[in-house]
Scaffold this motif. Structure first.
Motif, PDB file in Angstrom:
ATOM      1  N   PHE A  26      47.788  35.942  44.282  1.00  0.00           N
ATOM      2  CA  PHE A  26      47.379  36.069  45.583  1.00  0.00           C
ATOM      3  C   PHE A  26      46.479  34.810  45.930  1.00  0.00           C
ATOM      4  N   VAL A  27      47.036  34.110  47.180  1.00  0.00           N
ATOM      5  CA  VAL A  27      46.129  33.078  47.457  1.00  0.00           C
ATOM      6  C   VAL A  27      45.667  33.061  49.100  1.00  0.00           C
ATOM      7  N   PRO A  28      44.347  33.486  49.239  1.00  0.00           N
ATOM      8  CA  PRO A  28      43.949  33.888  50.660  1.00  0.00           C
ATOM      9  C   PRO A  28      43.855  32.879  51.383  1.00  0.00           C
ATOM     10  N   GLU A  29      43.975  33.091  52.781  1.00  0.00           N
ATOM     11  CA  GLU A  29      44.253  32.099  53.752  1.00  0.00           C
ATOM     12  C   GLU A  29      42.727  31.428  54.087  1.00  0.00           C
ATOM     13  N   ASN A  30      42.592  30.147  54.088  1.00  0.00           N
ATOM     14  CA  ASN A  30      41.577  29.548  54.449  1.00  0.00           C
ATOM     15  C   ASN A  30      40.471  29.393  53.445  1.00  0.00           C
ATOM     16  N   ARG A  31      40.985  29.841  52.103  1.00  0.00           N
ATOM     17  CA  ARG A  31      40.086  29.688  51.114  1.00  0.00           C
ATOM     18  C   ARG A  31      40.634  28.846  49.763  1.00  0.00           C
ATOM     19  N   ASN A  32      39.824  28.070  49.069  1.00  0.00           N
ATOM     20  CA  ASN A  32      40.344  27.422  48.035  1.00  0.00           C
ATOM     21  C   ASN A  32      40.262  28.354  46.835  1.00  0.00           C
ATOM     22  N   ALA A  33      41.230  29.290  46.821  1.00  0.00           N
ATOM     23  CA  ALA A  33      41.150  30.412  45.517  1.00  0.00           C
ATOM     24  C   ALA A  33      42.563  30.590  45.213  1.00  0.00           C
ATOM     25  N   PHE A  34      42.402  30.864  44.030  1.00  0.00           N
ATOM     26  CA  PHE A  34      44.073  31.403  43.315  1.00  0.00           C
ATOM     27  C   PHE A  34      43.468  32.611  42.539  1.00  0.00           C
ATOM     28  N   TYR A  35      44.376  33.585  42.613  1.00  0.00           N
ATOM     29  CA  TYR A  35      44.137  34.914  41.687  1.00  0.00           C
ATOM     30  C   TYR A  35      45.580  35.220  41.223  1.00  0.00           C
ATOM     31  N   SER A  36      45.514  35.543  40.082  1.00  0.00           N
ATOM     32  CA  SER A  36      46.925  36.041  39.340  1.00  0.00           C
ATOM     33  C   SER A  36      46.707  36.994  38.301  1.00  0.00           C
ATOM     34  N   ARG A  37      47.724  37.866  38.071  1.00  0.00           N
ATOM     35  CA  ARG A  37      47.497  38.919  37.130  1.00  0.00           C
ATOM     36  C   ARG A  37      49.256  38.910  36.477  1.00  0.00           C
ATOM     37  N   SER A  38      49.205  38.489  35.262  1.00  0.00           N
ATOM     38  CA  SER A  38      50.623  38.683  34.649  1.00  0.00           C
ATOM     39  C   SER A  38      50.803  39.748  33.501  1.00  0.00           C
ATOM     40  N   GLU A  39      51.773  40.227  33.123  1.00  0.00           N
ATOM     41  CA  GLU A  39      51.957  41.186  32.230  1.00  0.00           C
ATOM     42  C   GLU A  39      53.279  40.667  31.337  1.00  0.00           C
ATOM     43  N   PHE A  40      52.932  40.725  29.995  1.00  0.00           N
ATOM     44  CA  PHE A  40      53.900  39.829  29.190  1.00  0.00           C
ATOM     45  C   PHE A  40      54.038  40.681  27.903  1.00  0.00           C
ATOM     46  N   ILE A  41      55.249  40.154  27.358  1.00  0.00           N
ATOM     47  CA  ILE A  41      55.514  40.883  25.825  1.00  0.00           C
ATOM     48  C   ILE A  41      55.754  39.613  24.793  1.00  0.00           C
ATOM     49  N   PHE A  42      55.212  39.905  23.565  1.00  0.00           N
ATOM     50  CA  PHE A  42      54.969  38.460  22.821  1.00  0.00           C
ATOM     51  C   PHE A  42      55.003  39.045  21.331  1.00  0.00           C
ATOM     52  N   ASP A  43      55.574  38.142  20.251  1.00  0.00           N
ATOM     53  CA  ASP A  43      55.577  38.312  19.037  1.00  0.00           C
ATOM     54  C   ASP A  43      54.378  38.049  18.171  1.00  0.00           C
ATOM     55  N   PRO A  44      53.441  38.826  17.825  1.00  0.00           N
ATOM     56  CA  PRO A  44      52.099  38.489  17.199  1.00  0.00           C
ATOM     57  C   PRO A  44      52.267  37.623  16.222  1.00  0.00           C
TER      58      PRO A  44
END
Length: 330
Positions: A80-98
């Motif tokens: 999500f990048v809101p209009e007229n604001r210098n901001a960035f939001y993200s949420r990611s889900e992932f799988i990995f090998d520990p």
């Protein structure tokens, strides 16, 4: 300012390619040549990463590259990048090998990205490895929200551990709530309050080792001094009849006024009463066929559902503060 479309994959059997295209460049999102499917490798773990930083070019690319370079596979990505604001939001889900990507190394990798983009928030969560949230629940006389949380905790539906229940109401030892708490070894603290003594210092002493607080129909106002001293999030629930029906017995007031729509609101607590950033809201219709009893029952059911959903979203890192008094809820 580019407006980024939401990119989400709901298919767990992801193809080894680009998940989707938004107006921001996703050219660098390359998943490993061999799809990581948790059914093929039982050692794979699920993780969540949230990121908030000033907007800029290449953020999505670097985030996905960080995960892919360690052999991880992105299951979903929200931006999500809101209009007229210098901001960035993200949420990611992932799988990995520990084995290939240790928890410590993961923290270091995301920390480097935080420094690179001057992140305001960067949190990674691995539910199978990380401890559950520790919370205290504050409640007054009404039990419906409190007991719903206790039941959800018992059934493993909400990812937290209840360290204590604190109340300004002295419950009888034979009540279902007290019996439940004793059966599960959860301390119950009765702190009698008056207008001259809110017992906030005593509450602070009891909740120092918690990650956040939940007000389950706690009918006392927490002061700005308390909130600043605690320094962590406090989540509240109240009926959705505000601000029209204030004071005592709002359900009776609304019923007598013949309202046709009722609701519940869960929000972060701030110094301004019932005005913190909203996390979740729910509504339901009522009609002339409802009597006061069914009216109240519908209202209480909404409060339980709304609070539980807000807490679940919060624990799953879906809630990010946005601006002065808003939230991004992925």
């Amino acid at each position: 300012m580019n407006i980024v479309k939401r990119v989400v994959s709901t298919n767990n059997n992801l193809p080894p390619g680009i998940l989707g295209i938004a107006s921001r460049s996703f050219k660098a999102i390359k998943l490993p040549g061999e799809s990581l499917d948790s059914s093929d490798s039982p050692c794979l773990l699920h993780a969540i990463h949230v990121f908030h930083c000033p907007d800029g070019v290449g953020i999505v690319s670097k985030l996905s590259e960080c995960i892919a370079s360690r052999g991880g596979n992105i299951l979903s990505a929200d931006v999500f990048v809101p209009e007229n604001r210098n901001a960035f939001y993200s949420r990611s889900e992932f799988i990995f090998d520990p084995v290939k990507w240790s928890r410590v190394q993961m923290e270091e990798d995301f920390s480097k990205l935080s420094n690179m983009f001057n992140a305001l928030k960067s949190v990674v969560q691995v539910p199978m490895l990380d401890p559950k949230y520790k919370i205290s629940v504050l409640a007054s006389k009404q039990d419906h929200c409190l007991f719903d949380l206790l039941y959800a905790w018992q059934e493993g539906k909400l990812p937290f551990h209840i360290t204590s229940v604190i109340s300004n109401h002295d419950r009888d030892p034979n009540t279902h709530v007290i019996r439940f708490l004793e059966r599960h070894g959860i301390p119950y603290h009765y702190l009698q309050t008056t207008q001259q003594c809110e017992r906030e210092e005593d509450i602070l002493n009891l909740v120092q080792d918690t990650d956040f607080l939940v007000l389950a129909r706690y009918m006392q106002v927490l002061s700005g001094n308390f909130l600043n001293s605690y320094g962590k999030d406090v989540i509240n629930i109240h009926h959705g009849l505000l601000p029209s029906f204030k004071g005592g017995n709002p359900a009776r007031q609304a019923f007598d006024a013949g309202v046709k729509l009722i609701g519940a609101t869960s929000h972060f607590v701030t110094e301004e009463l019932d005005s913190g950033p909203i996390i979740e809201q729910m509504v339901e219709t009522v009609s002339h066929r409802d009597n006061l009893r069914s009216f109240i029952q519908k209202s209480q059911n909404l409060e339980k559902q709304c609070l539980a959903k807000a807490i679940k979203s919060y624990c799953e890192l879906r809630v990010l503060r946005y601006g002065q008094n808003r939230t991004v809820v992925f």
